[in-house]
Design a protein around this motif. Structure first.
Motif, PDB file in Angstrom:
ATOM      1  N   PRO A 173      -0.047  14.168   2.260  1.00  0.00           N
ATOM      2  CA  PRO A 173       0.386  15.354   1.502  1.00  0.00           C
ATOM      3  C   PRO A 173       1.851  15.216   1.081  1.00  0.00           C
ATOM      4  N   LEU A 174       2.179  14.176   0.351  1.00  0.00           N
ATOM      5  CA  LEU A 174       3.577  13.846   0.069  1.00  0.00           C
ATOM      6  C   LEU A 174       4.188  14.780  -0.966  1.00  0.00           C
ATOM      7  N   GLU A 175       3.461  15.052  -2.041  1.00  0.00           N
ATOM      8  CA  GLU A 175       4.001  15.929  -3.084  1.00  0.00           C
ATOM      9  C   GLU A 175       4.304  17.319  -2.532  1.00  0.00           C
ATOM     10  N   TRP A 176       3.448  17.792  -1.654  1.00  0.00           N
ATOM     11  CA  TRP A 176       3.685  19.098  -1.031  1.00  0.00           C
ATOM     12  C   TRP A 176       5.007  19.092  -0.277  1.00  0.00           C
ATOM     13  N   MET A 198       0.838  -1.198   0.000  1.00  0.00           N
ATOM     14  CA  MET A 198       0.000   0.000   0.000  1.00  0.00           C
ATOM     15  C   MET A 198       0.875   1.250   0.000  1.00  0.00           C
ATOM     16  N   HIS A 199       1.961   1.228   0.766  1.00  0.00           N
ATOM     17  CA  HIS A 199       2.863   2.376   0.812  1.00  0.00           C
ATOM     18  C   HIS A 199       3.676   2.494  -0.473  1.00  0.00           C
ATOM     19  N   VAL A 240       5.179   5.546  -3.166  1.00  0.00           N
ATOM     20  CA  VAL A 240       6.568   5.685  -3.608  1.00  0.00           C
ATOM     21  C   VAL A 240       6.622   5.785  -5.126  1.00  0.00           C
ATOM     22  N   TYR A 241       5.884   4.911  -5.822  1.00  0.00           N
ATOM     23  CA  TYR A 241       5.851   4.954  -7.290  1.00  0.00           C
ATOM     24  C   TYR A 241       5.288   6.294  -7.769  1.00  0.00           C
ATOM     25  N   LYS A 242       4.250   6.758  -7.069  1.00  0.00           N
ATOM     26  CA  LYS A 242       3.628   8.034  -7.465  1.00  0.00           C
ATOM     27  C   LYS A 242       4.604   9.193  -7.279  1.00  0.00           C
TER      28      LYS A 242
END
Length: 604
Positions: free
Chosen positions: A339-342, A43-44, A48-50
């Motif tokens: 909010p990873l991209e941020w 799931m995580h 990571v791929y994204k």
């Protein structure tokens, strides 16, 4: 926790529902302390791929669409503001389509992984105008052809900014690359403001509190030094505001469940050390306090000021590395709402803005074209954090800069029986079915119910959760008669996006849902808590029956909440009633608590 298999709580799915509800919360909260949500690690890996696609895609788009920038000379990109501009637009595009924050299984979107554009391009979905009573042409609670057209116009404007070349400008003399066209930046600003007046969900999903003012100042300033200073002040006020928001009890309670849910932390001994006395006392330990306020609060208050004022490049780069490590850590915990991209963009921005345009090389506050130009910049970035901390009822916690503070407006929804919740699927125009149905399709209803309630147990590990459950005890005849849901996850299937702000599922949303679902009195009950103002020690609450409206208002002391365990072994915490609908009486007589009765003050 396996790569492909979930870590299940120690309960029998077949008899789980026979347990008293608060005993379920004790079991699930204790399991969370050691295993977090317990989902499989694959799931995580989706995130990571994204993130890999986000980073490589952003670099590729900038290099392929910007004449003057070459992949063969990446060093030549350094010091070109258009790189920052385009990667900001790329990040906004990720956000406004729903592929960044509030996506995937950690935001309880399982199939499909996104809401976002699937809702905002579809007529008839719920729309939440912020001030429909005073702003003309914004009334209504459903999306129209105008709203979908406006959304497509936003996407087209962002695509133009992202794919178009830089425009020559006097603001950046000597550059062959140029800057993004100012008229296009201002077009986006105008469109997103109109969208925000029609539907605050899309406005917040675009993370406008992070990027909108920066785009505005890039669009109106005629001096690139002023533009860079606006970007610097934006970054610093976000960090500093987040640090201020961590004052008080709430943030300490955020750290243990967040760290327990971190996939790369496998040591049970360390996870248990986050709590005072696992498993009997799940309040935060001194270890959690240190991580929260020394590694968190102090870093966000001190390091940004160093970045803003330092003219020593060694000190500046040490501060840049410190903030990058700070965001790497946040990203690595995979926080709910993801909010990873941020966070990745802020790592880039810290290096690009403060390292590429250092204060000692003509980019300090004293180098502004006029000292007066700093006034509107600081006002733009400080107004909402100040207002939001004093009057959180007026401002979303996102513009208030309380993203990780633990001091959030929160809610729990309660549906009587199994059929009431299904009305959301039957009567609302939406793309995602209820989460329990998404999970049931993959794992079966019994397992799905356990994980749905684990989200509620996660909430009880935070200060607001204990207040919310106390209100449920007081206003439901028996907790076991209801399906109690974390409001954040219910909301995301209603409007397509959610970041933890219960303002998106307050009585306005509940009224719109009721108009379509026609719940009977007592069939859908929502307990709702506002954020704590910085100048008070109490939290305001309201209880909303979908069929009746707001039936009770009051407040409770934060200290009472943080003293209790997540499963409330001493019963509901005390609260003070300031207003109750005439004729309405709470149904929760099964949970007497003398301290509560002594403090009830009804002014009906």
């Amino acid at each position: 926790m396996g790569f492909k298999t979930a870590d299940m709580p120690p309960v029998d799915p077949a008899t789980y529902d026979d347990m008293p509800f608060m005993e379920r919360m004790r079991v699930l909260a204790t399991h969370w302390a050691e295993y977090g949500f317990g989902g499989p690690k694959k799931m995580h890996m989706l995130y990571v791929y994204k993130l890999i696609f986000y980073v490589l895609g952003g670099v590729a788009v900038v290099g392929l669409t910007t004449p003057g920038l070459s992949f063969g000379d990446l060093a030549g990109w350094w010091g070109e503001p258009i790189v920052y501009q385009k990667l900001m637009v790329w990040t906004i595009l990720f956000e406004i389509t729903g592929y960044a924050s509030s996506s995937g299984p950690l935001a309880f979107k399982f199939k499909p992984f996104t809401g976002g554009w699937r809702y905002w391009t579809r007529r008839g979905t719920l729309r939440l105008p912020p001030w429909s009573k005073v702003v003309p042409f914004t009334k209504g609670d459903h999306r129209t052809a105008f709203d979908t057209g406006l959304y497509f116009a936003l996407l087209a404007t962002l695509a133009f900014l992202l794919l178009g070349p830089g425009a020559p400008t006097d603001a950046l003399p000597g550059s062959d690359v140029g800057l993004l066209p100012q008229w296009a930046l201002l077009t986006y600003v105008g469109l997103i403001i109109v969208m925000g007046l029609r539907d605050r969900v899309v406005f917040l999903a675009a993370r406008s509190e992070q990027y909108l003012a920066v785009m505005f100042f890039f669009g109106i300033f005629s001096n690139h030094v002023d533009m860079i200073l606006a970007a610097k002040i934006a970054l610093v006020t976000v960090w500093f505001g987040a640090g201020v928001s961590k004052f008080g009890h709430h943030f300490t309670n955020v750290i243990p469940p967040m760290m327990s849910n971190t996939p790369w932390i496998t040591s049970k001994r360390f996870k248990r050390s986050l709590y005072r006395n696992f498993p009997t006392d799940l309040r935060p330990s001194k270890v959690s306090w240190f991580l929260a306020h020394i590694c968190g609060t102090v870093v966000e208050l001190v390091v940004p000021l160093v970045l803003l004022f330092s003219t020593n490049m060694t000190v500046t780069w040490l501060a840049i590395v410190g903030m990058i490590m700070f965001h790497i850590f946040i990203t690595s915990t995979f926080p709910l709402a993801v909010p990873l991209e941020w966070n990745v963009f802020y790592m880039f921005a810290a290096a690009w803005i403060f390292g590429g345009f250092p204060a000692g090389a003509g980019y300090s506050l004293g180098d502004a074209s006029s000292p007066w130009i700093l006034l509107p910049i600081f006002a733009a970035f400080l107004a909402f954090p100040i207002l939001g901390n004093l009057r959180p009822d007026l401002v979303s916690f996102l513009p208030s800069m309380r993203q990780y503070a633990g001091n959030w407006a929160s809610a729990l929804w309660a549906f009587r029986g199994d059929q009431a919740e299904n009305k959301l699927n039957e009567h609302l125009t939406k793309f995602n079915v209820n989460q329990v149905d998404q999970l049931s399709a993959a794992y079966g209803k019994e397992v799905a119910e356990i994980f749905m309630q684990k989200a509620v147990a996660w909430r009880t590990m935070h200060s607001q959760g204990r207040g919310l459950m106390s209100l449920m005890m007081r206003h439901l005849d028996r907790l076991e008669n209801y399906r109690i849901r974390e409001g954040e996850f219910t909301c995301t299937t209603l409007v397509g996006w959610q970041f933890g702000d219960a303002h998106l599922h307050n009585e306005q949303t509940i009224t719109a849902v009721q108009k379509r679902c026609n719940f009977a009195p007592g069939e859908c009950v929502v307990v709702w808590i506002e954020s704590q103002p910085i100048n008070r020690k109490t939290l305001d609450y309201k209880v909303i029956d979908a069929a009746l409206g707001v039936v009770e208002r009051g407040y409770y002391d934060v200290d009472d909440a943080v003293r209790e365990q997540p499963w409330l072994p001493n019963g509901p915490i005390a609260h003070t009633v300031t207003w109750r609908m005439p004729g309405y009486e709470p149904a929760g007589t099964a949970y007497p608590h003398p301290a509560i009765e002594a403090r009830v003050k009804v002014n009906a």
